[in-house]
Write a protein that holds these residues in place. Structure first.
Motif, PDB file in Angstrom:
ATOM      1  N   LYS A   1      27.299  52.121  65.800  1.00 24.88           N
ATOM      2  CA  LYS A   1      28.189  51.054  65.357  1.00 24.88           C
ATOM      3  C   LYS A   1      27.408  49.789  65.023  1.00 24.88           C
ATOM      4  N   ASP A   2      26.430  49.446  65.830  1.00 30.28           N
ATOM      5  CA  ASP A   2      25.693  48.206  65.619  1.00 30.28           C
ATOM      6  C   ASP A   2      24.956  48.196  64.285  1.00 30.28           C
ATOM      7  N   SER A   3      24.369  49.330  63.872  1.00 30.26           N
ATOM      8  CA  SER A   3      23.642  49.350  62.601  1.00 30.26           C
ATOM      9  C   SER A   3      24.603  49.285  61.414  1.00 30.26           C
ATOM     10  N   LEU A   4      25.774  49.886  61.528  1.00 36.36           N
ATOM     11  CA  LEU A   4      26.760  49.796  60.450  1.00 36.36           C
ATOM     12  C   LEU A   4      27.266  48.364  60.298  1.00 36.36           C
ATOM     13  N   ILE A   5      27.533  47.727  61.412  1.00 38.08           N
ATOM     14  CA  ILE A   5      28.076  46.374  61.394  1.00 38.08           C
ATOM     15  C   ILE A   5      27.015  45.368  60.958  1.00 38.08           C
ATOM     16  N   ALA A   6      25.755  45.598  61.320  1.00 34.55           N
ATOM     17  CA  ALA A   6      24.686  44.639  61.023  1.00 34.55           C
ATOM     18  C   ALA A   6      24.451  44.472  59.523  1.00 34.55           C
ATOM     19  N   VAL A   7      24.680  45.509  58.726  1.00 36.46           N
ATOM     20  CA  VAL A   7      24.412  45.421  57.290  1.00 36.46           C
ATOM     21  C   VAL A   7      25.601  44.860  56.504  1.00 36.46           C
ATOM     22  N   ARG A   8      26.697  44.641  57.157  1.00 37.10           N
ATOM     23  CA  ARG A   8      27.883  44.107  56.479  1.00 37.10           C
ATOM     24  C   ARG A   8      27.837  42.585  56.477  1.00 37.10           C
ATOM     25  N   PRO A   9      28.461  41.960  55.480  1.00 36.53           N
ATOM     26  CA  PRO A   9      28.450  40.485  55.452  1.00 36.53           C
ATOM     27  C   PRO A   9      29.218  39.889  56.616  1.00 36.53           C
ATOM     28  N   ARG A  10      28.954  38.646  56.876  1.00 35.84           N
ATOM     29  CA  ARG A  10      29.628  37.916  57.954  1.00 35.84           C
ATOM     30  C   ARG A  10      30.736  37.053  57.354  1.00 35.84           C
ATOM     31  N   THR A  11      31.741  36.756  58.169  1.00 43.28           N
ATOM     32  CA  THR A  11      32.874  35.941  57.740  1.00 43.28           C
ATOM     33  C   THR A  11      32.942  34.686  58.597  1.00 43.28           C
ATOM     34  N   GLN A  12      33.182  33.549  57.966  1.00 38.59           N
ATOM     35  CA  GLN A  12      33.333  32.278  58.682  1.00 38.59           C
ATOM     36  C   GLN A  12      34.797  32.087  59.064  1.00 38.59           C
ATOM     37  N   ILE A  13      35.058  31.861  60.344  1.00 30.92           N
ATOM     38  CA  ILE A  13      36.398  31.528  60.825  1.00 30.92           C
ATOM     39  C   ILE A  13      36.245  30.294  61.699  1.00 30.92           C
ATOM     40  N   ASP A  14      36.860  29.223  61.292  1.00 29.32           N
ATOM     41  CA  ASP A  14      36.796  27.946  62.027  1.00 29.32           C
ATOM     42  C   ASP A  14      35.362  27.514  62.311  1.00 29.32           C
ATOM     43  N   GLY A  15      34.468  27.706  61.324  1.00 33.15           N
ATOM     44  CA  GLY A  15      33.085  27.261  61.453  1.00 33.15           C
ATOM     45  C   GLY A  15      32.175  28.190  62.235  1.00 33.15           C
ATOM     46  N   LYS A  16      32.668  29.325  62.685  1.00 28.16           N
ATOM     47  CA  LYS A  16      31.859  30.278  63.439  1.00 28.16           C
ATOM     48  C   LYS A  16      31.746  31.579  62.645  1.00 28.16           C
ATOM     49  N   GLU A  17      30.569  32.218  62.723  1.00 27.66           N
ATOM     50  CA  GLU A  17      30.359  33.457  61.989  1.00 27.66           C
ATOM     51  C   GLU A  17      30.836  34.660  62.800  1.00 27.66           C
ATOM     52  N   TYR A  18      31.489  35.590  62.112  1.00 28.85           N
ATOM     53  CA  TYR A  18      31.973  36.827  62.716  1.00 28.85           C
ATOM     54  C   TYR A  18      31.428  37.998  61.921  1.00 28.85           C
ATOM     55  N   VAL A  19      30.901  38.993  62.632  1.00 25.98           N
ATOM     56  CA  VAL A  19      30.312  40.161  61.985  1.00 25.98           C
ATOM     57  C   VAL A  19      31.399  41.147  61.563  1.00 25.98           C
ATOM     58  N   ASN A  20      30.996  42.156  60.802  1.00 30.19           N
ATOM     59  CA  ASN A  20      31.821  43.272  60.351  1.00 30.19           C
ATOM     60  C   ASN A  20      32.749  42.894  59.201  1.00 30.19           C
ATOM     61  N   ALA A  21      32.555  41.761  58.592  1.00 30.80           N
ATOM     62  CA  ALA A  21      33.267  41.335  57.387  1.00 30.80           C
ATOM     63  C   ALA A  21      34.784  41.456  57.477  1.00 30.80           C
ATOM     64  N   PRO A  22      35.412  40.858  58.493  1.00 28.58           N
ATOM     65  CA  PRO A  22      36.881  40.871  58.508  1.00 28.58           C
ATOM     66  C   PRO A  22      37.406  40.102  57.297  1.00 28.58           C
ATOM     67  N   LYS A  23      38.431  40.659  56.648  1.00 25.79           N
ATOM     68  CA  LYS A  23      38.984  40.047  55.439  1.00 25.79           C
ATOM     69  C   LYS A  23      40.155  39.140  55.792  1.00 25.79           C
ATOM     70  N   LYS A  24      40.102  37.914  55.311  1.00 24.80           N
ATOM     71  CA  LYS A  24      41.181  36.957  55.537  1.00 24.80           C
ATOM     72  C   LYS A  24      42.310  37.234  54.549  1.00 24.80           C
ATOM     73  N   PHE A  25      43.530  37.127  55.042  1.00 26.74           N
ATOM     74  CA  PHE A  25      44.715  37.333  54.213  1.00 26.74           C
ATOM     75  C   PHE A  25      45.731  36.255  54.549  1.00 26.74           C
ATOM     76  N   SER A  26      46.266  35.573  53.531  1.00 27.76           N
ATOM     77  CA  SER A  26      47.311  34.577  53.773  1.00 27.76           C
ATOM     78  C   SER A  26      48.376  34.591  52.678  1.00 27.76           C
ATOM     79  N   ARG A  27      48.343  35.580  51.818  1.00 20.10           N
ATOM     80  CA  ARG A  27      49.346  35.690  50.751  1.00 20.10           C
ATOM     81  C   ARG A  27      50.689  36.139  51.320  1.00 20.10           C
ATOM     82  N   LEU A  28      51.658  36.315  50.455  1.00 18.74           N
ATOM     83  CA  LEU A  28      53.006  36.688  50.865  1.00 18.74           C
ATOM     84  C   LEU A  28      53.093  38.122  51.365  1.00 18.74           C
ATOM     85  N   TYR A  29      52.386  39.058  50.722  1.00 23.60           N
ATOM     86  CA  TYR A  29      52.545  40.472  51.067  1.00 23.60           C
ATOM     87  C   TYR A  29      51.207  41.186  50.960  1.00 23.60           C
ATOM     88  N   THR A  30      50.958  42.094  51.887  1.00 20.96           N
ATOM     89  CA  THR A  30      49.788  42.962  51.799  1.00 20.96           C
ATOM     90  C   THR A  30      50.124  44.341  52.324  1.00 20.96           C
TER      91      THR A  30
END
Length: 189
Positions: free
Chosen positions: A117-146
């Protein structure tokens, strides 16, 4: 009337298959449905496709009926002033209607035998949430429907790996606060 051994075997096999399908569809099959969610501390009123008025209280979610294709939602505040009238398209069998336009995160979790798991997650981009970096590239969603997820808000990731021969992944949608709690518990670096 005497039943032959091969007929008894056929009857037992048919009964076994019926019991197996019954167990699968009642206990194991993943149900498809649509949710509307309100993670805020406000109450909203809404109508779907010109139907009856619905109320969604603060921090509430519930199942709704949508049809594939174009759907329309009208959302009102707690004083019944129209906030917006919008259309969205449904293509899949499960989805989330975000009437409050709040932040959600769609996270991908990997499964498989001998999975690093660590090697798969390490090669993925990081996401900024409230100024802090999070691994595994979680995608932000705020539209009406997904509908870009596998597990809905009220479902958990699989506890048991179903296919151990290959690496697979499943996505889950989280409210922002729930994702931050999940991340802290699951990703221990």
């Amino acid at each position: 009337m005497k039943v032959s051994a091969s007929a008894k075997g056929l009857i037992i096999a048919v009964i076994t298959v019926l019991v197996a399908f019954g167990i699968y569809f009642t206990l194991l099959a993943k149900k498809n449905y649509y949710l509307v969610d309100n993670p805020t501390d406000q109450t909203f009123y809404f109508t779907l496709n010109g139907g009856a008025e619905n109320t969604i209280a603060a921090d509430q979610k519930f199942r709704i009926d949508l049809h594939k294709g174009k759907n329309r939602v009208k959302v009102y505040d707690n004083k019944k002033n129209l906030l917006y009238d919008s259309a969205f398209t449904v293509q899949k069998d499960r989805g989330l209607l975000n009437i409050a336009h709040q932040d959600y995160y769609i996270n991908e979790q990997f499964y498989g035998y001998g999975l690093n798991k660590d090697s798969l997650i390490a090669v993925r981009p990081r996401t900024q949430i409230d100024g802090k970096e999070y691994v595994n590239a979680p995608k932000k969603f705020s539209r009406l429907y997904t509908e870009d997820f596998y597990f809905n808000l009220d479902e958990e990731y699989d506890k048991v790996v179903k296919n151990v021969q290959k690496v697979e992944s499943r996505t889950k949608i989280f409210r922002k606060a729930d994702f931050l709690r999940y991340y802290k518990a699951y990703y221990k670096f």
